[in-house]
Design a protein around this motif. Structure first.
Motif, PDB file in Angstrom:
ATOM      1  N   PHE A  53      84.401   2.055  72.257  1.00 48.11           N
ATOM      2  CA  PHE A  53      84.953   1.256  73.355  1.00 48.11           C
ATOM      3  C   PHE A  53      86.368   0.778  73.017  1.00 48.11           C
ATOM      4  CE2 PHE A  53      80.371   0.031  74.688  1.00 48.11           C
ATOM      5  CZ  PHE A  53      80.259   1.209  75.424  1.00 48.11           C
ATOM      6  N   THR A  54      86.595   0.424  71.758  1.00 48.36           N
ATOM      7  CA  THR A  54      87.937   0.012  71.334  1.00 48.36           C
ATOM      8  C   THR A  54      88.916   1.170  71.487  1.00 48.36           C
ATOM      9  OG1 THR A  54      87.046  -1.640  69.808  1.00 48.36           O
ATOM     10  CG2 THR A  54      89.310  -0.904  69.409  1.00 48.36           C
ATOM     11  N   ALA A  55      88.487   2.365  71.089  1.00 46.74           N
ATOM     12  CA  ALA A  55      89.339   3.557  71.223  1.00 46.74           C
ATOM     13  C   ALA A  55      89.647   3.841  72.693  1.00 46.74           C
ATOM     14  CB  ALA A  55      88.666   4.761  70.580  1.00 46.74           C
ATOM     15  N   LEU A  56      88.740   3.442  73.581  1.00 47.33           N
ATOM     16  CA  LEU A  56      88.948   3.635  75.016  1.00 47.33           C
ATOM     17  C   LEU A  56      89.718   2.471  75.653  1.00 47.33           C
ATOM     18  CD1 LEU A  56      85.407   5.022  75.958  1.00 47.33           C
ATOM     19  CD2 LEU A  56      87.555   6.307  75.858  1.00 47.33           C
ATOM     20  N   GLY A  57      90.117   1.501  74.814  1.00 46.82           N
ATOM     21  CA  GLY A  57      90.926   0.386  75.300  1.00 46.82           C
ATOM     22  C   GLY A  57      90.148  -0.800  75.821  1.00 46.82           C
ATOM     23  N   SER A  58      88.870  -0.902  75.462  1.00 47.54           N
ATOM     24  CA  SER A  58      88.032  -2.008  75.934  1.00 47.54           C
ATOM     25  C   SER A  58      87.504  -2.808  74.756  1.00 47.54           C
ATOM     26  CB  SER A  58      86.850  -1.480  76.747  1.00 47.54           C
ATOM     27  OG  SER A  58      87.314  -0.791  77.890  1.00 47.54           O
ATOM     28  N   GLU A  59      87.411  -4.116  74.947  1.00 46.13           N
ATOM     29  CA  GLU A  59      86.924  -4.996  73.880  1.00 46.13           C
ATOM     30  C   GLU A  59      85.504  -5.456  74.200  1.00 46.13           C
ATOM     31  OE1 GLU A  59      87.824  -9.352  71.864  1.00 46.13           O
ATOM     32  OE2 GLU A  59      89.338  -8.468  73.202  1.00 46.13           O
ATOM     33  N   LEU A  60      84.551  -4.934  73.426  1.00 46.12           N
ATOM     34  CA  LEU A  60      83.151  -5.314  73.593  1.00 46.12           C
ATOM     35  C   LEU A  60      82.915  -6.628  72.865  1.00 46.12           C
ATOM     36  CD1 LEU A  60      80.219  -4.602  74.478  1.00 46.12           C
ATOM     37  CD2 LEU A  60      79.956  -3.510  72.242  1.00 46.12           C
ATOM     38  N   ARG A  61      82.285  -7.558  73.557  1.00 47.35           N
ATOM     39  CA  ARG A  61      81.890  -8.816  72.917  1.00 47.35           C
ATOM     40  C   ARG A  61      80.384  -8.965  73.050  1.00 47.35           C
ATOM     41  NH1 ARG A  61      86.382 -13.412  73.717  1.00 47.35           N
ATOM     42  NH2 ARG A  61      88.139 -12.206  72.935  1.00 47.35           N
ATOM     43  N   HIS A  71      85.375  -7.950  77.318  1.00 45.55           N
ATOM     44  CA  HIS A  71      86.315  -9.063  77.498  1.00 45.55           C
ATOM     45  C   HIS A  71      87.600  -8.524  78.093  1.00 45.55           C
ATOM     46  CE1 HIS A  71      88.441 -12.771  76.797  1.00 45.55           C
ATOM     47  NE2 HIS A  71      89.400 -12.083  76.217  1.00 45.55           N
ATOM     48  N   GLN A  72      88.101  -9.216  79.113  1.00 40.98           N
ATOM     49  CA  GLN A  72      89.365  -8.826  79.739  1.00 40.98           C
ATOM     50  C   GLN A  72      90.228 -10.052  79.877  1.00 40.98           C
ATOM     51  OE1 GLN A  72      88.094  -7.091  83.424  1.00 40.98           O
ATOM     52  NE2 GLN A  72      87.472  -5.182  82.460  1.00 40.98           N
ATOM     53  N   ASP A  73      91.470  -9.953  79.371  1.00 41.74           N
ATOM     54  CA  ASP A  73      92.394 -11.071  79.495  1.00 41.74           C
ATOM     55  C   ASP A  73      92.911 -11.217  80.912  1.00 41.74           C
ATOM     56  OD1 ASP A  73      92.256 -11.930  76.841  1.00 41.74           O
ATOM     57  OD2 ASP A  73      93.704 -10.421  76.205  1.00 41.74           O
ATOM     58  N   ASP A  74      93.107 -10.097  81.585  1.00 38.19           N
ATOM     59  CA  ASP A  74      93.596 -10.160  82.955  1.00 38.19           C
ATOM     60  C   ASP A  74      92.646  -9.371  83.840  1.00 38.19           C
ATOM     61  OD1 ASP A  74      94.182  -7.719  81.834  1.00 38.19           O
ATOM     62  OD2 ASP A  74      96.093  -7.471  82.853  1.00 38.19           O
ATOM     63  N   GLY A  75      92.392  -9.917  84.986  1.00 41.38           N
ATOM     64  CA  GLY A  75      91.492  -9.242  85.909  1.00 41.38           C
ATOM     65  C   GLY A  75      92.174  -9.043  87.245  1.00 41.38           C
ATOM     66  N   SER A  76      91.545  -8.269  88.075  1.00 42.32           N
ATOM     67  CA  SER A  76      92.079  -8.064  89.420  1.00 42.32           C
ATOM     68  C   SER A  76      91.888  -9.357  90.215  1.00 42.32           C
ATOM     69  CB  SER A  76      91.336  -6.922  90.097  1.00 42.32           C
ATOM     70  OG  SER A  76      89.999  -7.303  90.355  1.00 42.32           O
ATOM     71  N   SER A  77      92.555  -9.457  91.350  1.00 44.55           N
ATOM     72  CA  SER A  77      92.414 -10.665  92.163  1.00 44.55           C
ATOM     73  C   SER A  77      90.982 -10.803  92.666  1.00 44.55           C
ATOM     74  CB  SER A  77      93.403 -10.654  93.326  1.00 44.55           C
ATOM     75  OG  SER A  77      93.180  -9.535  94.145  1.00 44.55           O
ATOM     76  N   ASN A  78      90.298  -9.676  92.937  1.00 38.71           N
ATOM     77  CA  ASN A  78      88.896  -9.745  93.370  1.00 38.71           C
ATOM     78  C   ASN A  78      88.013 -10.282  92.257  1.00 38.71           C
ATOM     79  OD1 ASN A  78      89.457  -8.786  95.905  1.00 38.71           O
ATOM     80  ND2 ASN A  78      88.908  -6.673  95.449  1.00 38.71           N
ATOM     81  N   THR A  79      88.250  -9.816  91.013  1.00 37.73           N
ATOM     82  CA  THR A  79      87.465 -10.293  89.877  1.00 37.73           C
ATOM     83  C   THR A  79      87.730 -11.773  89.653  1.00 37.73           C
ATOM     84  OG1 THR A  79      87.542  -8.110  88.856  1.00 37.73           O
ATOM     85  CG2 THR A  79      86.984  -9.950  87.430  1.00 37.73           C
ATOM     86  N   ASN A  80      89.003 -12.187  89.741  1.00 36.38           N
ATOM     87  CA  ASN A  80      89.330 -13.592  89.541  1.00 36.38           C
ATOM     88  C   ASN A  80      88.680 -14.467  90.607  1.00 36.38           C
ATOM     89  OD1 ASN A  80      90.826 -13.150  87.245  1.00 36.38           O
ATOM     90  ND2 ASN A  80      92.734 -12.868  88.355  1.00 36.38           N
ATOM     91  N   LYS A  81      88.668 -14.001  91.863  1.00 31.88           N
ATOM     92  CA  LYS A  81      88.030 -14.759  92.935  1.00 31.88           C
ATOM     93  C   LYS A  81      86.532 -14.876  92.672  1.00 31.88           C
ATOM     94  CE  LYS A  81      87.216 -14.983  97.877  1.00 31.88           C
ATOM     95  NZ  LYS A  81      87.330 -14.338  99.165  1.00 31.88           N
ATOM     96  N   ALA A  82      85.903 -13.767  92.298  1.00 34.29           N
ATOM     97  CA  ALA A  82      84.465 -13.787  91.998  1.00 34.29           C
ATOM     98  C   ALA A  82      84.179 -14.725  90.829  1.00 34.29           C
ATOM     99  CB  ALA A  82      83.955 -12.380  91.697  1.00 34.29           C
ATOM    100  N   THR A  83      85.027 -14.682  89.799  1.00 32.54           N
ATOM    101  CA  THR A  83      84.842 -15.538  88.632  1.00 32.54           C
ATOM    102  C   THR A  83      84.948 -17.008  89.020  1.00 32.54           C
ATOM    103  OG1 THR A  83      85.671 -13.837  87.141  1.00 32.54           O
ATOM    104  CG2 THR A  83      85.756 -16.090  86.342  1.00 32.54           C
ATOM    105  N   ARG A  84      85.947 -17.344  89.832  1.00 30.63           N
ATOM    106  CA  ARG A  84      86.116 -18.740  90.287  1.00 30.63           C
ATOM    107  C   ARG A  84      84.910 -19.190  91.104  1.00 30.63           C
ATOM    108  NH1 ARG A  84      90.967 -17.002  91.903  1.00 30.63           N
ATOM    109  NH2 ARG A  84      90.463 -17.313  94.100  1.00 30.63           N
TER     110      ARG A  84
END
Length: 197
Positions: A53-61, A71-84
Protein backbone atom coordinates in the motif's frame (compact mmCIF):
# COMPACT_ATOMS: atom_id res chain seq x y z
CA UNK A 1 15.53 -9.54 -7.38
CA UNK A 2 14.06 -6.19 -8.53
CA UNK A 3 11.55 -4.26 -6.44
CA UNK A 4 8.87 -4.93 -9.04
CA UNK A 5 9.32 -8.69 -8.93
CA UNK A 6 9.61 -8.62 -5.15
CA UNK A 7 6.27 -6.77 -4.89
CA UNK A 8 4.74 -9.13 -7.47
CA UNK A 9 5.82 -12.11 -5.39
CA UNK A 10 4.36 -10.55 -2.22
CA UNK A 11 1.13 -9.66 -4.07
CA UNK A 12 0.75 -13.26 -5.30
CA UNK A 13 0.68 -14.38 -1.64
CA UNK A 14 -2.09 -11.89 -0.75
CA UNK A 15 -5.34 -13.20 -2.21
CA UNK A 16 -7.38 -10.25 -0.85
CA UNK A 17 -5.00 -7.51 -1.96
CA UNK A 18 -7.29 -6.03 -4.64
CA UNK A 19 -10.35 -6.29 -2.41
CA UNK A 20 -8.66 -4.60 0.55
CA UNK A 21 -7.13 -1.89 -1.63
CA UNK A 22 -10.57 -1.03 -3.08
CA UNK A 23 -12.10 -1.22 0.39
CA UNK A 24 -9.67 1.24 1.93
CA UNK A 25 -9.38 3.42 -1.16
CA UNK A 26 -13.12 4.15 -0.98
CA UNK A 27 -12.60 5.61 2.50
CA UNK A 28 -14.00 2.56 4.29
CA UNK A 29 -12.77 1.23 7.60
CA UNK A 30 -12.13 -2.46 8.18
CA UNK A 31 -13.40 -3.61 11.58
CA UNK A 32 -12.38 -6.78 13.37
CA UNK A 33 -15.90 -7.62 14.54
CA UNK A 34 -17.68 -6.85 11.26
CA UNK A 35 -15.20 -8.51 8.88
CA UNK A 36 -13.30 -11.14 10.91
CA UNK A 37 -11.95 -13.09 7.91
CA UNK A 38 -10.53 -10.03 6.15
CA UNK A 39 -9.25 -8.69 9.47
CA UNK A 40 -7.38 -11.93 10.19
CA UNK A 41 -5.87 -11.84 6.69
CA UNK A 42 -4.74 -8.24 7.18
CA UNK A 43 -3.23 -8.87 10.61
CA UNK A 44 -1.45 -12.03 9.50
CA UNK A 45 0.19 -10.24 6.55
CA UNK A 46 0.31 -6.70 7.93
CA UNK A 47 3.92 -5.96 6.94
CA UNK A 48 3.32 -7.11 3.36
CA UNK A 49 0.08 -5.15 3.02
CA UNK A 50 1.71 -2.06 4.49
CA UNK A 51 4.66 -2.31 2.09
CA UNK A 52 2.46 -2.74 -0.99
CA UNK A 53 0.00 0.00 0.00
CA UNK A 54 2.90 2.36 0.74
CA UNK A 55 4.40 1.58 -2.68
CA UNK A 56 1.00 2.45 -4.17
CA UNK A 57 1.04 5.80 -2.34
CA UNK A 58 -1.39 4.96 0.47
CA UNK A 59 -0.78 4.99 4.22
CA UNK A 60 -2.42 2.08 6.03
CA UNK A 61 -3.17 2.69 9.68
CA UNK A 62 -4.23 -0.02 12.10
CA UNK A 63 -5.61 0.76 15.55
CA UNK A 64 -5.20 -1.88 18.28
CA UNK A 65 -8.87 -1.45 19.21
CA UNK A 66 -9.74 -3.40 16.06
CA UNK A 67 -9.97 -1.23 12.96
CA UNK A 68 -7.85 -0.14 10.01
CA UNK A 69 -8.09 2.53 7.28
CA UNK A 70 -6.11 4.53 4.74
CA UNK A 71 -4.99 7.79 6.32
CA UNK A 72 -5.39 10.79 4.05
CA UNK A 73 -4.18 14.28 4.86
CA UNK A 74 -6.36 15.87 2.22
CA UNK A 75 -9.71 14.67 1.04
CA UNK A 76 -12.17 15.65 -1.61
CA UNK A 77 -14.88 18.15 -0.72
CA UNK A 78 -17.42 15.28 -0.65
CA UNK A 79 -15.24 13.31 1.79
CA UNK A 80 -14.73 16.40 3.96
CA UNK A 81 -18.49 17.07 4.01
CA UNK A 82 -19.21 13.44 4.94
CA UNK A 83 -16.52 13.57 7.64
CA UNK A 84 -17.97 16.78 9.13
CA UNK A 85 -21.49 15.38 9.09
CA UNK A 86 -20.39 12.09 10.66
CA UNK A 87 -18.49 14.01 13.34
CA UNK A 88 -21.68 15.92 14.14
CA UNK A 89 -23.78 12.74 14.12
CA UNK A 90 -21.47 10.92 16.52
CA UNK A 91 -21.07 14.00 18.72
CA UNK A 92 -24.83 14.34 19.25
CA UNK A 93 -25.21 10.59 19.83
CA UNK A 94 -22.32 10.57 22.36
CA UNK A 95 -23.71 13.67 24.07
CA UNK A 96 -27.20 12.17 24.34
CA UNK A 97 -25.85 8.92 25.75
CA UNK A 98 -23.52 10.74 28.18
CA UNK A 99 -26.46 12.84 29.44
CA UNK A 100 -28.34 9.57 30.05
CA UNK A 101 -25.40 8.29 32.14
CA UNK A 102 -24.46 5.61 29.62
CA UNK A 103 -20.70 4.86 29.45
CA UNK A 104 -19.29 6.04 26.13
CA UNK A 105 -16.71 3.26 25.84
CA UNK A 106 -19.58 0.74 25.70
CA UNK A 107 -20.81 2.21 22.40
CA UNK A 108 -20.50 -1.14 20.60
CA UNK A 109 -23.42 -2.40 22.72
CA UNK A 110 -25.76 0.49 21.93
CA UNK A 111 -28.77 0.01 19.64
CA UNK A 112 -29.00 3.03 17.38
CA UNK A 113 -32.65 2.76 16.37
CA UNK A 114 -35.45 5.16 15.45
CA UNK A 115 -36.25 5.76 19.14
CA UNK A 116 -32.69 6.80 20.02
CA UNK A 117 -32.34 8.92 16.87
CA UNK A 118 -35.61 10.68 17.75
CA UNK A 119 -34.26 11.45 21.24
CA UNK A 120 -30.97 12.66 19.74
CA UNK A 121 -32.85 14.93 17.34
CA UNK A 122 -35.11 16.35 20.06
CA UNK A 123 -32.15 17.12 22.35
CA UNK A 124 -30.04 18.73 19.61
CA UNK A 125 -32.70 20.07 17.27
CA UNK A 126 -31.35 23.64 17.02
CA UNK A 127 -27.83 22.48 16.20
CA UNK A 128 -29.00 19.85 13.70
CA UNK A 129 -31.43 22.19 11.97
CA UNK A 130 -28.65 24.79 11.67
CA UNK A 131 -26.81 22.11 9.68
CA UNK A 132 -30.00 21.44 7.67
CA UNK A 133 -30.46 17.99 9.23
CA UNK A 134 -33.81 16.60 10.26
CA UNK A 135 -34.67 13.16 11.64
CA UNK A 136 -34.58 11.54 8.19
CA UNK A 137 -31.17 13.21 7.69
CA UNK A 138 -29.89 11.42 10.80
CA UNK A 139 -31.10 8.11 9.39
CA UNK A 140 -29.36 8.91 6.12
CA UNK A 141 -26.15 9.75 8.03
CA UNK A 142 -26.33 6.38 9.80
CA UNK A 143 -26.39 4.77 6.34
CA UNK A 144 -23.33 6.85 5.42
CA UNK A 145 -21.66 5.67 8.64
CA UNK A 146 -22.45 2.12 7.55
CA UNK A 147 -20.89 2.73 4.11
CA UNK A 148 -17.66 4.01 5.67
CA UNK A 149 -17.38 1.13 8.15
CA UNK A 150 -18.42 3.01 11.30
CA UNK A 151 -21.67 1.07 11.81
CA UNK A 152 -23.54 -2.00 10.68
CA UNK A 153 -27.26 -2.54 10.41
CA UNK A 154 -28.65 -5.62 12.10
CA UNK A 155 -32.09 -6.52 13.39
CA UNK A 156 -33.73 -3.12 12.88
CA UNK A 157 -30.95 -1.03 14.44
CA UNK A 158 -27.38 0.04 13.87
CA UNK A 159 -24.46 -1.09 15.94
CA UNK A 160 -21.47 1.25 16.13
CA UNK A 161 -18.19 -0.41 15.18
CA UNK A 162 -14.70 0.07 16.68
CA UNK A 163 -13.73 2.62 14.00
CA UNK A 164 -16.03 5.08 15.82
CA UNK A 165 -13.16 5.38 18.33
CA UNK A 166 -11.61 7.85 15.88
CA UNK A 167 -14.50 10.21 16.59
CA UNK A 168 -14.89 9.26 20.26
CA UNK A 169 -11.24 10.16 20.90
CA UNK A 170 -11.85 13.66 19.48
CA UNK A 171 -15.13 14.05 21.37
CA UNK A 172 -13.49 13.13 24.70
CA UNK A 173 -10.56 15.46 23.94
CA UNK A 174 -12.97 18.35 23.26
CA UNK A 175 -14.98 17.54 26.39
CA UNK A 176 -11.77 17.52 28.42
CA UNK A 177 -10.76 20.92 27.00
CA UNK A 178 -14.19 22.35 27.86
CA UNK A 179 -13.86 20.98 31.42
CA UNK A 180 -10.38 22.52 31.74
CA UNK A 181 -11.62 25.87 30.41
CA UNK A 182 -14.50 25.81 32.90
CA UNK A 183 -12.08 24.95 35.73
CA UNK A 184 -9.83 27.86 34.75
CA UNK A 185 -12.85 30.18 34.48
CA UNK A 186 -14.18 29.02 37.87
CA UNK A 187 -10.75 29.44 39.48
CA UNK A 188 -10.53 32.97 38.00
CA UNK A 189 -13.97 33.81 39.39
CA UNK A 190 -12.91 32.49 42.82
CA UNK A 191 -9.74 34.63 42.74
CA UNK A 192 -11.83 37.71 41.87
CA UNK A 193 -14.17 36.96 44.80
CA UNK A 194 -11.23 36.41 47.19
CA UNK A 195 -9.62 39.68 46.08
CA UNK A 196 -12.84 41.59 46.65
CA UNK A 197 -13.08 40.42 50.26
Amino acid sequence: MSNTSQFQQIANNLPNLALLFRWFNRGRHLNRIAEPVLWEELERNLDDYTAIFTALGSELRLDGRGFAWFHQDDGSSNTNKATRQLALLFMVIFDTQADAGIPLMKFEHWRIDQTLLTTVFEQHQDLLEAEELDLSGLVSLMRTAENFGFARYDGGAWQLLPAVCRYLDHYEELASQVDQDEDVSWAGDQDDEDNSL
